[in-house]
Design a protein around this motif. Structure first.
Motif: not given
Length: 181
Positions: A121-129, A140-150, A177-181
Motif C-alpha cells: 500500500w505504501a510503495t504501489r499507490p496504483e494497486a487497488p487490491a 497453513p498458507s490460506w489460513r495465514a492469508l485469512e489471519r492477515a486480513g484476506f 483501505p480507504p484513504a484516511q482524511p
C-alpha cells in the motif's frame, strides 16, 4: 518487526537451503541446482523481471522469501485469475514461504504477509487490491492469508506448482483501505 530487501545472487545459497526444506519443497516444488536457481531467480535479482523476490528479515535475521508482482505483467497467470475472479487493473499478487521448518507455526508467515501488504500500500499507490491463489490443500498458507486480513473470493482450477496437487485453488483478496482524511 519485518523488513524486506531485494534478493541478490549472494543470497542464492540461502534460498537453495530453504527450497530443499521439506515444508517448502512440498508446495514450491522448485529445482535446486545452481543452474535452475540462476535461471529462475537471476533475472529478478538483476532487475530484468517485473516481479520482486524479497528476502524477509525479522529482528535482523532472514526468515523467508516473498515474491510480489503485478498480475498484468504475467498474462498467463492473469488469465488463470480472471477465469475465477474479477481482477482490477494494477492488482498485485504475492507468494511466500517461511524458510526454516523450526520457524513455522509461530505466526511468522502471517506477520510476513501483513508487513508486505502494508509495504505494498505504501510503495504501489496504483494497486487497488492484492489477489493470491493458494492450492486448496495448503491449509497453513490460506489460513495465514485469512489471519492477515484476506478474504476468500473464489475457487477453481489453476495450474499447481507441484504436479502431485489437485488443481483446486482458493483465491484470496485484500483491497486497499480507504484513504484516511
Amino acid at each position: 518487526m519485518y523488513e524486506f530487501r531485494r534478493m541478490t545472487r549472494a543470497d542464492f545459497p540461502l534460498l537453495t537451503s530453504w527450497l530443499v526444506q521439506p515444508h517448502v519443497a512440498r508446495w514450491w516444488n522448485h529445482e535446486t541446482s545452481a543452474e535452475a536457481i540462476e535461471r529462475d531467480f537471476g533475472p529478478t535479482a538483476d532487475g530484468l523481471e517485473a516481479s520482486e523476490d524479497l528476502l524477509v528479515f525479522r529482528d535482523g535475521r532472514p526468515v523467508g522469501l516473498m515474491q510480489r508482482s503485478g498480475l498484468a505483467d504475467y498474462s498467463e497467470y492473469l488469465e488463470e485469475f480472471e477465469a475465477l475472479v474479477d481482477v482490477p487493473p494494477a492488482a498485485v499478487t504475492i507468494d511466500y514461504f517461511v524458510g526454516d521448518q523450526g520457524s513455522t507455526g509461530q505466526g511468522i508467515g502471517t506477520g510476513m504477509i501483513k508487513a508486505l501488504v502494508a509495504d505494498t500500500w505504501a510503495t504501489r499507490p496504483e494497486a487497488p487490491a492484492i489477489i493470491v491463489a493458494v492450492v486448496a490443500a495448503n491449509r497453513p498458507s490460506w489460513r495465514a492469508l485469512e489471519r492477515a486480513g484476506f478474504h476468500r473470493v473464489g475457487e477453481g482450477p489453476m495450474e499447481p506448482d507441484n504436479p502431485i496437487d489437485d488443481p483446486l485453488h482458493y483465491v484470496y483478496r485484500q483491497d486497499r483501505p480507504p484513504a484516511q482524511p
